[in-house]
Scaffold this motif. Structure first.
Motif, PDB file in Angstrom:
ATOM      1  N   GLY A  17       0.822  -1.217   0.000  1.00 48.64           N
ATOM      2  CA  GLY A  17       0.000   0.000   0.000  1.00 48.64           C
ATOM      3  C   GLY A  17       0.851   1.261   0.000  1.00 48.64           C
ATOM      4  N   LYS A  18       0.218   2.371  -0.349  1.00 47.66           N
ATOM      5  CA  LYS A  18       0.922   3.659  -0.373  1.00 47.66           C
ATOM      6  C   LYS A  18       1.162   4.169   1.041  1.00 47.66           C
ATOM      7  CE  LYS A  18      -0.021   8.468  -1.662  1.00 47.66           C
ATOM      8  NZ  LYS A  18       1.359   8.905  -1.898  1.00 47.66           N
ATOM      9  N   GLY A  19       2.280   4.834   1.260  1.00 42.57           N
ATOM     10  CA  GLY A  19       2.496   5.520   2.530  1.00 42.57           C
ATOM     11  C   GLY A  19       3.800   5.202   3.226  1.00 42.57           C
ATOM     12  N   LYS A  20       4.612   4.351   2.613  1.00 46.11           N
ATOM     13  CA  LYS A  20       5.864   3.938   3.275  1.00 46.11           C
ATOM     14  C   LYS A  20       6.846   5.108   3.409  1.00 46.11           C
ATOM     15  CE  LYS A  20       6.018   0.774   0.042  1.00 46.11           C
ATOM     16  NZ  LYS A  20       4.630   0.850  -0.445  1.00 46.11           N
ATOM     17  N   LEU A  25       8.797  10.262   6.230  1.00 45.30           N
ATOM     18  CA  LEU A  25       8.989  11.722   6.209  1.00 45.30           C
ATOM     19  C   LEU A  25       8.235  12.373   7.362  1.00 45.30           C
ATOM     20  CD1 LEU A  25       8.655  12.361   2.364  1.00 45.30           C
ATOM     21  CD2 LEU A  25      10.761  12.442   3.725  1.00 45.30           C
ATOM     22  N   GLY A  26       7.066  11.842   7.682  1.00 47.25           N
ATOM     23  CA  GLY A  26       6.305  12.344   8.831  1.00 47.25           C
ATOM     24  C   GLY A  26       7.084  12.153  10.125  1.00 47.25           C
ATOM     25  N   THR A  27       7.729  11.030  10.259  1.00 45.21           N
ATOM     26  CA  THR A  27       8.546  10.775  11.456  1.00 45.21           C
ATOM     27  C   THR A  27       9.744  11.720  11.489  1.00 45.21           C
ATOM     28  OG1 THR A  27       7.866   8.478  11.278  1.00 45.21           O
ATOM     29  CG2 THR A  27       9.645   8.955  12.825  1.00 45.21           C
ATOM     30  N   ALA A  28      10.284  12.011  10.303  1.00 48.03           N
ATOM     31  CA  ALA A  28      11.407  12.955  10.231  1.00 48.03           C
ATOM     32  C   ALA A  28      10.982  14.330  10.772  1.00 48.03           C
ATOM     33  CB  ALA A  28      11.899  13.083   8.791  1.00 48.03           C
ATOM     34  N   LEU A  29       9.786  14.759  10.400  1.00 51.61           N
ATOM     35  CA  LEU A  29       9.234  16.031  10.904  1.00 51.61           C
ATOM     36  C   LEU A  29       9.111  16.002  12.415  1.00 51.61           C
ATOM     37  CD1 LEU A  29       6.046  17.150   8.923  1.00 51.61           C
ATOM     38  CD2 LEU A  29       8.210  18.335   9.156  1.00 51.61           C
ATOM     39  N   GLY A  35      14.065  18.612  18.089  1.00 52.87           N
ATOM     40  CA  GLY A  35      15.466  19.034  18.172  1.00 52.87           C
ATOM     41  C   GLY A  35      16.444  17.955  17.750  1.00 52.87           C
ATOM     42  N   MET A  36      15.919  16.894  17.131  1.00 47.49           N
ATOM     43  CA  MET A  36      16.804  15.798  16.713  1.00 47.49           C
ATOM     44  C   MET A  36      17.350  16.069  15.311  1.00 47.49           C
ATOM     45  SD  MET A  36      14.340  12.858  18.268  1.00 47.49           S
ATOM     46  CE  MET A  36      15.239  11.393  17.839  1.00 47.49           C
ATOM     47  N   ARG A  37      18.492  15.453  15.027  1.00 50.85           N
ATOM     48  CA  ARG A  37      19.110  15.577  13.709  1.00 50.85           C
ATOM     49  C   ARG A  37      18.732  14.369  12.870  1.00 50.85           C
ATOM     50  NH1 ARG A  37      23.466  18.374  12.415  1.00 50.85           N
ATOM     51  NH2 ARG A  37      24.628  16.542  11.779  1.00 50.85           N
ATOM     52  N   VAL A  38      18.305  14.633  11.643  1.00 48.46           N
ATOM     53  CA  VAL A  38      17.751  13.574  10.794  1.00 48.46           C
ATOM     54  C   VAL A  38      18.466  13.537   9.446  1.00 48.46           C
ATOM     55  CG1 VAL A  38      15.648  12.681   9.695  1.00 48.46           C
ATOM     56  CG2 VAL A  38      15.472  13.975  11.849  1.00 48.46           C
ATOM     57  N   LEU A  39      18.911  12.358   9.062  1.00 48.96           N
ATOM     58  CA  LEU A  39      19.497  12.152   7.729  1.00 48.96           C
ATOM     59  C   LEU A  39      18.611  11.187   6.950  1.00 48.96           C
ATOM     60  CD1 LEU A  39      21.866  12.451   5.690  1.00 48.96           C
ATOM     61  CD2 LEU A  39      22.856  10.395   6.730  1.00 48.96           C
ATOM     62  N   ILE A  40      18.240  11.599   5.743  1.00 49.60           N
ATOM     63  CA  ILE A  40      17.424  10.741   4.874  1.00 49.60           C
ATOM     64  C   ILE A  40      18.234  10.412   3.631  1.00 49.60           C
ATOM     65  CG2 ILE A  40      15.239  10.522   3.611  1.00 49.60           C
ATOM     66  CD1 ILE A  40      14.195  12.868   5.395  1.00 49.60           C
ATOM     67  N   LEU A  41      18.545   9.154   3.434  1.00 47.63           N
ATOM     68  CA  LEU A  41      19.256   8.708   2.238  1.00 47.63           C
ATOM     69  C   LEU A  41      18.267   7.931   1.385  1.00 47.63           C
ATOM     70  CD1 LEU A  41      22.624   7.466   3.806  1.00 47.63           C
ATOM     71  CD2 LEU A  41      22.192   9.643   2.622  1.00 47.63           C
ATOM     72  N   GLN A  42      18.100   8.367   0.153  1.00 52.35           N
ATOM     73  CA  GLN A  42      17.127   7.709  -0.722  1.00 52.35           C
ATOM     74  C   GLN A  42      17.843   6.809  -1.716  1.00 52.35           C
ATOM     75  OE1 GLN A  42      14.660  11.234  -1.947  1.00 52.35           O
ATOM     76  NE2 GLN A  42      13.192  10.223  -0.579  1.00 52.35           N
ATOM     77  N   PHE A  43      17.692   5.525  -1.535  1.00 54.98           N
ATOM     78  CA  PHE A  43      18.272   4.547  -2.460  1.00 54.98           C
ATOM     79  C   PHE A  43      17.454   4.564  -3.753  1.00 54.98           C
ATOM     80  CE2 PHE A  43      21.317   1.968   0.047  1.00 54.98           C
ATOM     81  CZ  PHE A  43      21.158   2.600   1.269  1.00 54.98           C
ATOM     82  N   LEU A  44      18.135   4.414  -4.875  1.00 56.18           N
ATOM     83  CA  LEU A  44      17.549   4.279  -6.211  1.00 56.18           C
ATOM     84  C   LEU A  44      16.912   5.560  -6.752  1.00 56.18           C
ATOM     85  CD1 LEU A  44      15.888   0.750  -5.739  1.00 56.18           C
ATOM     86  CD2 LEU A  44      18.203   1.226  -6.496  1.00 56.18           C
ATOM     87  N   LYS A  45      16.332   6.395  -5.863  1.00 54.28           N
ATOM     88  CA  LYS A  45      15.668   7.604  -6.343  1.00 54.28           C
ATOM     89  C   LYS A  45      16.685   8.609  -6.879  1.00 54.28           C
ATOM     90  CE  LYS A  45      11.455   7.556  -3.595  1.00 54.28           C
ATOM     91  NZ  LYS A  45      10.826   7.975  -2.333  1.00 54.28           N
ATOM     92  N   GLY A  46      16.254   9.423  -7.860  1.00 56.14           N
ATOM     93  CA  GLY A  46      17.190  10.410  -8.387  1.00 56.14           C
ATOM     94  C   GLY A  46      16.663  11.260  -9.515  1.00 56.14           C
ATOM     95  N   SER A  47      15.868  10.697 -10.403  1.00 58.87           N
ATOM     96  CA  SER A  47      15.523  11.489 -11.581  1.00 58.87           C
ATOM     97  C   SER A  47      14.338  12.426 -11.330  1.00 58.87           C
ATOM     98  CB  SER A  47      15.226  10.583 -12.774  1.00 58.87           C
ATOM     99  OG  SER A  47      14.179   9.698 -12.467  1.00 58.87           O
ATOM    100  N   TRP A  48      13.466  12.069 -10.415  1.00 54.66           N
ATOM    101  CA  TRP A  48      12.308  12.930 -10.150  1.00 54.66           C
ATOM    102  C   TRP A  48      12.653  13.966  -9.113  1.00 54.66           C
ATOM    103  CZ3 TRP A  48       6.631  11.212 -10.214  1.00 54.66           C
ATOM    104  CH2 TRP A  48       6.378  10.462 -11.361  1.00 54.66           C
ATOM    105  N   HIS A  49      12.060  15.148  -9.253  1.00 50.29           N
ATOM    106  CA  HIS A  49      12.251  16.155  -8.204  1.00 50.29           C
ATOM    107  C   HIS A  49      11.053  16.119  -7.260  1.00 50.29           C
ATOM    108  CE1 HIS A  49      14.365  19.427  -6.340  1.00 50.29           C
ATOM    109  NE2 HIS A  49      13.155  19.830  -5.999  1.00 50.29           N
ATOM    110  N   TYR A  50      11.247  15.510  -6.124  1.00 48.62           N
ATOM    111  CA  TYR A  50      10.171  15.378  -5.140  1.00 48.62           C
ATOM    112  C   TYR A  50      10.040  16.655  -4.316  1.00 48.62           C
ATOM    113  CZ  TYR A  50      10.256  10.344  -6.058  1.00 48.62           C
ATOM    114  OH  TYR A  50      10.191   9.112  -6.645  1.00 48.62           O
ATOM    115  N   GLY A  51       8.805  17.004  -3.973  1.00 52.36           N
ATOM    116  CA  GLY A  51       8.537  18.210  -3.183  1.00 52.36           C
ATOM    117  C   GLY A  51       9.265  18.222  -1.858  1.00 52.36           C
TER     118      GLY A  51
END
Ligand code: ATP
Ligand code: MG
Length: 187
Positions: A17-20, A25-29, A35-51
């Motif tokens: 289902g959708k929402g993974k 990203l909601g948890t990152a927010l 006050g926590m530091r968050v790093l998001i590494l996106q595997f495979l993604k690259g060609s689309w510009h996500y909001g």
């Protein structure tokens, strides 16, 4: 220390289902707001510009500083992969290896309170990344670091290791009616 005291968790968002990614990203927010530091590494993604790329770069600088943002998101792929054994493009394989090297370093260094490995389950499912390597790093992670892994078909070894596993179930998806991906909802 009891099981209920403060500790870093391993979470997996998987299922058809959708929402993974959006749940991660909601948890990152939520983490960044604490006050926590968050790093998001996106595997495979690259060609689309996500909001989320623009939203996170603005928020990261606002919550931290432009030089040292509180949330960082990096696309580590090129958005499409030819998959399946001999079909796998060496360039894609190299990008997955680079992404994993960065992920391993980021998790073990303990510089980030939350590390999100977006779509990593696909890289493992496509046999571009060894789940045992991932499991080994997760076993050795600093105690307070939280890690979220996303993507369908999470590997059983990682599911076993995780503390919280959520399977998104598809009840309906607009795509089934022929409605294409919508800006702001899908990307
Ligand atoms: P999202 O990024 O929207 O949270 P996701 O991370 O759960 O989605 P992925 O497997 O990463 O899903 O696929 C990403 C893209 O595929 C998104 O544009 C998403 O809307 C779309 N998608 C997700 N689930 C489905 C589905 N069941 N049918 C069709 N498209 C889907
Ligand atoms: Mg996703």
């Amino acid at each position: 220390m009891t099981e209920t005291s403060r500790r870093g968790l391993i979470l997996i968002n998987t299922g058809p289902g959708k929402g993974k990614t959006t749940a991660a990203l909601g948890t990152a927010l939520r983490a960044a707001g604490n006050g926590m530091r968050v790093l998001i590494l996106q595997f495979l993604k690259g060609s689309w510009h996500y909001g989320e790329l623009d939203a996170i770069s603005a928020l990261g600088a606002a919550l931290g500083t432009p030089e040292d943002p509180a949330i960082v998101i990096r696309q580590m792929g090129r958005g499409f992969v030819k998959v399946g054994g001999a079909e796998t493009d060496p360039e894609d394989l190299r990008m997955v290896q680079d992404a994993w090297n960065d992920a391993e370093q980021a998790i073990l260094a303990g510089d980030w309170d939350l590390v999100i490995l977006d779509e990593i389950n696909y890289a493992i499912g496509y046999k571009m990344l060894d789940p045992e390597k991932v499991a080994e790093v997760l076993r050795q992670k600093p105690e307070m670091v939280h890690v979220i892994l996303t993507g369908r078909n999470a590997h059983p070894t990682l599911v076993e290791l995780a503390d919280t596993v959520t399977e998104m179930r598809e009840a309906k998806h607009a795509y089934q009616k022929g409605i294409l991906a919508q800006r702001g909802i899908e990307f």
